[in-house]
Scaffold this motif. Sequence first.
Motif, PDB file in Angstrom:
ATOM      1  N   CYS A 149       0.859  -1.177   0.000  1.00 54.06           N
ATOM      2  CA  CYS A 149       0.000   0.000   0.000  1.00 54.06           C
ATOM      3  C   CYS A 149       0.896   1.229   0.000  1.00 54.06           C
ATOM      4  N   ALA A 150       0.606   2.186  -0.882  1.00 53.32           N
ATOM      5  CA  ALA A 150       1.464   3.356  -1.051  1.00 53.32           C
ATOM      6  C   ALA A 150       1.176   4.454  -0.036  1.00 53.32           C
ATOM      7  N   LEU A 151       0.374   4.174   0.981  1.00 54.90           N
ATOM      8  CA  LEU A 151       0.093   5.164   2.015  1.00 54.90           C
ATOM      9  C   LEU A 151       1.178   5.142   3.084  1.00 54.90           C
ATOM     10  N   GLY A 152       1.396   6.314   3.682  1.00 50.39           N
ATOM     11  CA  GLY A 152       2.282   6.382   4.839  1.00 50.39           C
ATOM     12  C   GLY A 152       1.515   6.006   6.095  1.00 50.39           C
ATOM     13  N   HIS A 153       2.077   6.346   7.243  1.00 50.95           N
ATOM     14  CA  HIS A 153       1.464   5.952   8.514  1.00 50.95           C
ATOM     15  C   HIS A 153       1.207   7.143   9.431  1.00 50.95           C
ATOM     16  N   ASP A 154       1.181   8.352   8.855  1.00 48.61           N
ATOM     17  CA  ASP A 154       0.939   9.537   9.662  1.00 48.61           C
ATOM     18  C   ASP A 154       0.069  10.524   8.887  1.00 48.61           C
ATOM     19  N   GLY A 155      -0.475  11.519   9.608  1.00 51.05           N
ATOM     20  CA  GLY A 155      -1.253  12.569   8.969  1.00 51.05           C
ATOM     21  C   GLY A 155      -2.478  12.044   8.256  1.00 51.05           C
ATOM     22  N   ASP A 156      -2.748  12.598   7.078  1.00 47.63           N
ATOM     23  CA  ASP A 156      -3.915  12.190   6.295  1.00 47.63           C
ATOM     24  C   ASP A 156      -3.841  10.722   5.884  1.00 47.63           C
ATOM     25  N   ASP A 157      -2.615  10.235   5.621  1.00 44.94           N
ATOM     26  CA  ASP A 157      -2.473   8.828   5.229  1.00 44.94           C
ATOM     27  C   ASP A 157      -2.931   7.894   6.346  1.00 44.94           C
ATOM     28  N   LEU A 158      -2.611   8.236   7.586  1.00 45.58           N
ATOM     29  CA  LEU A 158      -3.057   7.421   8.713  1.00 45.58           C
ATOM     30  C   LEU A 158      -4.580   7.461   8.818  1.00 45.58           C
ATOM     31  N   LYS A 159      -5.155   8.616   8.569  1.00 42.15           N
ATOM     32  CA  LYS A 159      -6.616   8.760   8.596  1.00 42.15           C
ATOM     33  C   LYS A 159      -7.258   7.848   7.536  1.00 42.15           C
ATOM     34  N   ILE A 160      -6.656   7.817   6.353  1.00 43.99           N
ATOM     35  CA  ILE A 160      -7.187   6.978   5.278  1.00 43.99           C
ATOM     36  C   ILE A 160      -7.035   5.500   5.635  1.00 43.99           C
ATOM     37  N   ARG A 161      -5.902   5.124   6.228  1.00 45.70           N
ATOM     38  CA  ARG A 161      -5.704   3.726   6.634  1.00 45.70           C
ATOM     39  C   ARG A 161      -6.791   3.280   7.617  1.00 45.70           C
ATOM     40  N   LYS A 162      -7.166   4.150   8.533  1.00 44.81           N
ATOM     41  CA  LYS A 162      -8.215   3.801   9.495  1.00 44.81           C
ATOM     42  C   LYS A 162      -9.550   3.585   8.791  1.00 44.81           C
ATOM     43  N   ILE A 163      -9.816   4.367   7.746  1.00 45.88           N
ATOM     44  CA  ILE A 163     -11.036   4.169   6.963  1.00 45.88           C
ATOM     45  C   ILE A 163     -10.987   2.839   6.228  1.00 45.88           C
ATOM     46  N   LEU A 164      -9.816   2.507   5.664  1.00 46.93           N
ATOM     47  CA  LEU A 164      -9.658   1.222   4.974  1.00 46.93           C
ATOM     48  C   LEU A 164      -9.867   0.062   5.946  1.00 46.93           C
ATOM     49  N   GLU A 165      -9.387   0.235   7.174  1.00 51.00           N
ATOM     50  CA  GLU A 165      -9.559  -0.830   8.178  1.00 51.00           C
ATOM     51  C   GLU A 165     -11.025  -1.011   8.533  1.00 51.00           C
ATOM     52  N   LYS A 166     -11.734   0.099   8.783  1.00 48.73           N
ATOM     53  CA  LYS A 166     -13.159   0.025   9.089  1.00 48.73           C
ATOM     54  C   LYS A 166     -13.962  -0.538   7.924  1.00 48.73           C
ATOM     55  N   SER A 167     -13.448  -0.336   6.716  1.00 47.88           N
ATOM     56  CA  SER A 167     -14.158  -0.801   5.516  1.00 47.88           C
ATOM     57  C   SER A 167     -13.827  -2.243   5.155  1.00 47.88           C
ATOM     58  N   GLY A 168     -12.945  -2.874   5.935  1.00 43.34           N
ATOM     59  CA  GLY A 168     -12.608  -4.277   5.682  1.00 43.34           C
ATOM     60  C   GLY A 168     -11.518  -4.468   4.646  1.00 43.34           C
ATOM     61  N   ILE A 169     -10.777  -3.412   4.304  1.00 46.49           N
ATOM     62  CA  ILE A 169      -9.717  -3.514   3.297  1.00 46.49           C
ATOM     63  C   ILE A 169      -8.351  -3.642   3.945  1.00 46.49           C
ATOM     64  N   GLU A 170      -8.031  -2.720   4.858  1.00 49.15           N
ATOM     65  CA  GLU A 170      -6.738  -2.709   5.533  1.00 49.15           C
ATOM     66  C   GLU A 170      -6.656  -3.868   6.522  1.00 49.15           C
ATOM     67  N   PRO A 171      -5.601  -4.672   6.469  1.00 45.46           N
ATOM     68  CA  PRO A 171      -5.463  -5.767   7.453  1.00 45.46           C
ATOM     69  C   PRO A 171      -5.198  -5.207   8.837  1.00 45.46           C
ATOM     70  N   LYS A 172      -5.802  -5.797   9.827  1.00 45.73           N
ATOM     71  CA  LYS A 172      -5.634  -5.342  11.216  1.00 45.73           C
ATOM     72  C   LYS A 172      -4.364  -5.929  11.799  1.00 45.73           C
ATOM     73  N   PRO A 173      -3.739  -5.211  12.767  1.00 42.56           N
ATOM     74  CA  PRO A 173      -2.554  -5.737  13.436  1.00 42.56           C
ATOM     75  C   PRO A 173      -2.864  -7.059  14.115  1.00 42.56           C
TER      76      PRO A 173
END
Length: 385
Positions: free
Chosen positions: A361-385
Amino acid sequence: MAGQYSHKQFFRKIPPAQLASYFATQQVDLGIDFSTYNEKQVDGLFAAFTALPEDQQTAIEAEFQDIHAMACEGGVAALIDEAAFHEDDSFVASIAAIDGFHAKVMWAFLEKHHLWQGATLFLHADNVSSSYWKKRNDFPQVPPDFEDNAIKALADSISAYFNKTEGRGRNCKVEPYRRHNKEYFFAFPEDFGLSAVEWVSNYLKSRASHPAFKIIFVYCESEGSLDIYAPKNTKAVPELQKIFAKTILNFDSLQDGTIDKRVYNLDPLADAEFTFQVEPESGIEQIVVTQLRLTLKHGTKRRIVLEADTKNNPQAVYDLLAKLNPPAYFITQSRIKVIFEAKLGKRARTRTFNITYPNSCALGHDGDDLKIRKILEKSGIEPKP
């Protein structure tokens, strides 16, 4: 990121009062009255600046290029993060009141210089492609050691490893920083000698030097994860993990591990009715799928890439998918565009990135990118730790 540097463009983007303040701190008199200075006089400022002695001009040019590189949304975000660590509660309001990225960053350089080094390092880390990070998420969840002897032990161990295995790394310095719930350790081992051709006064000369190469450790105690950025040193990552665990986490028995093998679930993106779980207060107006890569289930190495203009039709990719009606497939890559809510008098910001199966995934882990990752996680896309 800011575009290519140019003296004249830089002078046009910095307010006259800031230019006056900068040159005053450098004790440089260009013969310019900045109280009456305007953009039409930029040629005169350029001529006065380029007439400075070579050594003085070179030093100032280097700082101007650093300021220019920070003059972007990511640079301001990094400054805000560093200010938060220093508990500077007034920083956000102060920098928000300044118009233009160059003016914001120059103000921080002049008035909040103690934030500068950490923020520049954060911006560099944010701009590293996700493919360069190697992650493990099976680390012991223990607090890191920030004492001087632990930092020195990390630097000495990195130096010893590269000196023994490759004959470089004779010296090494490590600088630690905290950012949100993550700990950053920027290491600068000494690289092999390098000869570069440079202009020295009016002569072209070859100079030998020992540059530093960069290794970044990002540790998250709550996740038990360690990300390592070590470009061109991938084989060293397992040993660097052990060195970090021993010196910073006081953990001697770290077993050989593997990089993060969590898998992104792209299957939901095949459904035209799928919606991303966006919270109203997120500041995000819309998330659109602009490209899909289909890997056909039957046969080998057969792919179809669908891309369509979603400017006037957010469902354009799915309309094309329905029209083509391909045989059975897996979604193995998606390009996603995030559109943020427009602020008064400004165009809406966007963030476009790719997610590729299994775990890129080309997203970072801070700022707006972190916000987007949290949306992906809630949406069932981003794998959870």
